[in-house]
Write a protein that holds these residues in place. Structure first.
Motif, PDB file in Angstrom:
ATOM      1  N   VAL A 196       5.447  -5.150  54.523  1.00 57.83           N
ATOM      2  CA  VAL A 196       4.803  -3.934  54.042  1.00 57.83           C
ATOM      3  C   VAL A 196       3.329  -4.210  53.765  1.00 57.83           C
ATOM      4  N   ALA A 197       2.451  -3.378  54.327  1.00 53.44           N
ATOM      5  CA  ALA A 197       1.024  -3.448  54.031  1.00 53.44           C
ATOM      6  C   ALA A 197       0.719  -2.445  52.923  1.00 53.44           C
ATOM      7  N   LEU A 198       0.012  -2.900  51.885  1.00 52.07           N
ATOM      8  CA  LEU A 198      -0.246  -2.088  50.699  1.00 52.07           C
ATOM      9  C   LEU A 198      -1.734  -1.797  50.542  1.00 52.07           C
ATOM     10  N   TYR A 199      -2.027  -0.627  50.014  1.00 53.74           N
ATOM     11  CA  TYR A 199      -3.412  -0.246  49.740  1.00 53.74           C
ATOM     12  C   TYR A 199      -3.995  -1.145  48.657  1.00 53.74           C
ATOM     13  N   THR A 200      -5.260  -1.510  48.814  1.00 50.04           N
ATOM     14  CA  THR A 200      -5.972  -2.253  47.782  1.00 50.04           C
ATOM     15  C   THR A 200      -7.412  -1.777  47.714  1.00 50.04           C
ATOM     16  N   ASP A 201      -7.954  -1.764  46.512  1.00 47.45           N
ATOM     17  CA  ASP A 201      -9.367  -1.413  46.364  1.00 47.45           C
ATOM     18  C   ASP A 201     -10.215  -2.658  46.143  1.00 47.45           C
ATOM     19  N   ASP A 202      -9.612  -3.853  46.378  1.00 47.95           N
ATOM     20  CA  ASP A 202     -10.378  -5.091  46.277  1.00 47.95           C
ATOM     21  C   ASP A 202     -11.402  -5.155  47.401  1.00 47.95           C
ATOM     22  N   GLU A 203     -12.636  -5.423  47.056  1.00 48.10           N
ATOM     23  CA  GLU A 203     -13.697  -5.485  48.050  1.00 48.10           C
ATOM     24  C   GLU A 203     -13.449  -6.656  49.006  1.00 48.10           C
ATOM     25  N   GLY A 204     -13.568  -6.407  50.283  1.00 42.31           N
ATOM     26  CA  GLY A 204     -13.370  -7.449  51.280  1.00 42.31           C
ATOM     27  C   GLY A 204     -11.944  -7.585  51.771  1.00 42.31           C
ATOM     28  N   GLU A 205     -10.996  -6.834  51.189  1.00 44.14           N
ATOM     29  CA  GLU A 205      -9.599  -6.886  51.610  1.00 44.14           C
ATOM     30  C   GLU A 205      -9.196  -5.542  52.210  1.00 44.14           C
ATOM     31  N   ASP A 206      -8.605  -5.577  53.395  1.00 44.89           N
ATOM     32  CA  ASP A 206      -8.139  -4.337  54.020  1.00 44.89           C
ATOM     33  C   ASP A 206      -6.814  -3.875  53.430  1.00 44.89           C
ATOM     34  N   PHE A 207      -5.955  -4.839  53.062  1.00 49.25           N
ATOM     35  CA  PHE A 207      -4.633  -4.511  52.524  1.00 49.25           C
ATOM     36  C   PHE A 207      -4.033  -5.764  51.907  1.00 49.25           C
ATOM     37  N   TYR A 208      -2.993  -5.580  51.110  1.00 50.26           N
ATOM     38  CA  TYR A 208      -2.141  -6.671  50.661  1.00 50.26           C
ATOM     39  C   TYR A 208      -0.867  -6.633  51.502  1.00 50.26           C
ATOM     40  N   LEU A 209      -0.237  -7.788  51.652  1.00 53.00           N
ATOM     41  CA  LEU A 209       1.048  -7.852  52.339  1.00 53.00           C
ATOM     42  C   LEU A 209       2.135  -8.255  51.355  1.00 53.00           C
ATOM     43  N   MET A 210       3.309  -7.654  51.519  1.00 50.65           N
ATOM     44  CA  MET A 210       4.450  -8.046  50.702  1.00 50.65           C
ATOM     45  C   MET A 210       5.712  -8.033  51.550  1.00 50.65           C
ATOM     46  N   LYS A 211       6.672  -8.838  51.133  1.00 52.74           N
ATOM     47  CA  LYS A 211       8.001  -8.858  51.739  1.00 52.74           C
ATOM     48  C   LYS A 211       8.919  -8.036  50.854  1.00 52.74           C
TER      49      LYS A 211
END
Length: 287
Positions: A196-211
């Motif tokens: 699963v790709a998750l939304y993030t507002d961290d600068e420089g990151e397109d998404f977070y990944l999780m299992k």
């Protein structure tokens, strides 16, 4: 027309698919339609992963931000532009893709079960509603090569041909087309093991990944996860484990630290990429 397929009971060897073969002449205009079923674990090879490979390449392209695929035509265009050529021409010379703009999914033809279909490994359409079946296929005698299975010279090995009249079920509901207005959401695809790709507002990151560790659920009480994320009662969430980014497109699973996330943060879901301890989306996977 000769077909060769596996014997999966919920696919081409289901009662409805076998019933459809009995209508093969009427539907497709063939003189005769012959379907052969391989035994379990036989005929394994590159063809088994043909569909899964194409879907996996689409998943990787989306996660790498190299493609936007939102419709069936987007998928067709991506495959046509990127996946026609193969690396190993000795196994597969090329891939050919066709786009069908409209599929009539209204179906009012359902069939009753065919007795002892586990033992059947060849079915032959004789006329509408009539099948010839036998326990094994034969392509080694003149009679069978001339489509005269009833005169087979190897009946002691492949068994006698039996005629079966397919019976239609009555009162079956018509399956309606799935329209774009249906309430389908990407989170409905999540199951245990999904990437699963998750939304993030961290600068420089397109998404977070999780299992994902489970399907979506609605919390019956307030909970706090191992990352100190707090979620009130009634929130729809998924549980799982985060991946840590170790390179531009490589990730390592963070074990023993469970996370809960709201389904509203889900951007993308795939079930075609193995959620191993280490994932490298930059690996060249062309075959």
């Amino acid at each position: 027309m000769h077909e060769y397929t596996d014997g999966c009971q919920c696919q081409y060897k289901s009662r409805h698919c076998m019933g459809d073969v009995s209508n093969g002449q009427q539907d497709f205009g063939y003189d005769r339609l012959i379907r052969n079923y391989f035994e379990t674990s036989h005929a394994k090879g590159p063809q088994d992963a043909a569909g899964g490979y194409v879907k996996r390449q689409a998943d990787l392209a989306i996660l790498r931000r190299k493609a936007t695929i939102q419709t069936a035509h987007d998928f067709y265009k991506f495959a046509n532009e990127n996946l026609q050529e193969t690396r190993d021409s000795s196994v597969c010379l090329r891939r050919v893709f066709r786009f069908i703009d409209n599929i009539d999914r209204n179906r009012d033809r359902y069939f009753k079960s065919i007795p002892q279909n586990r033992n059947i490994h060849q079915i032959i359409s004789e006329r509408e509603g009539l099948l010839s079946v036998r326990n094994l296929s034969c392509y080694s005698c003149d009679s069978c090569l001339l489509n005269m299975a009833h005169s087979c010279q190897h009946t002691e090995l492949v068994g006698l041909v039996k005629n079966i009249q397919t019976e239609k079920e009555r009162g079956c509901a018509i399956v309606e087309d799935i329209s774009p207005d249906d309430d389908f959401e990407v989170v409905d695809m999540i199951r245990k093991g999904s990437l699963v790709a998750l939304y993030t507002d961290d600068e420089g990151e397109d998404f977070y990944l999780m299992k994902a560790g489970s399907c979506q659920e609605k919390l019956k009480s307030s909970e706090t996860d191992d990352w100190q994320g707090q979620y009130p009662e009634g929130t729809t969430v998924i549980r799982g484990l985060y991946y840590r980014k170790t390179g531009p497109l490589s990730y390592s699973l963070i074990k023993r630290k469970n996370v809960i996330v709201s389904v509203k943060s889900v951007l993308y879901v795939t079930n075609d990429i193995l959620t191993d301890s280490v994932i490298d989306l930059s690996l060249e996977t062309k075959k």
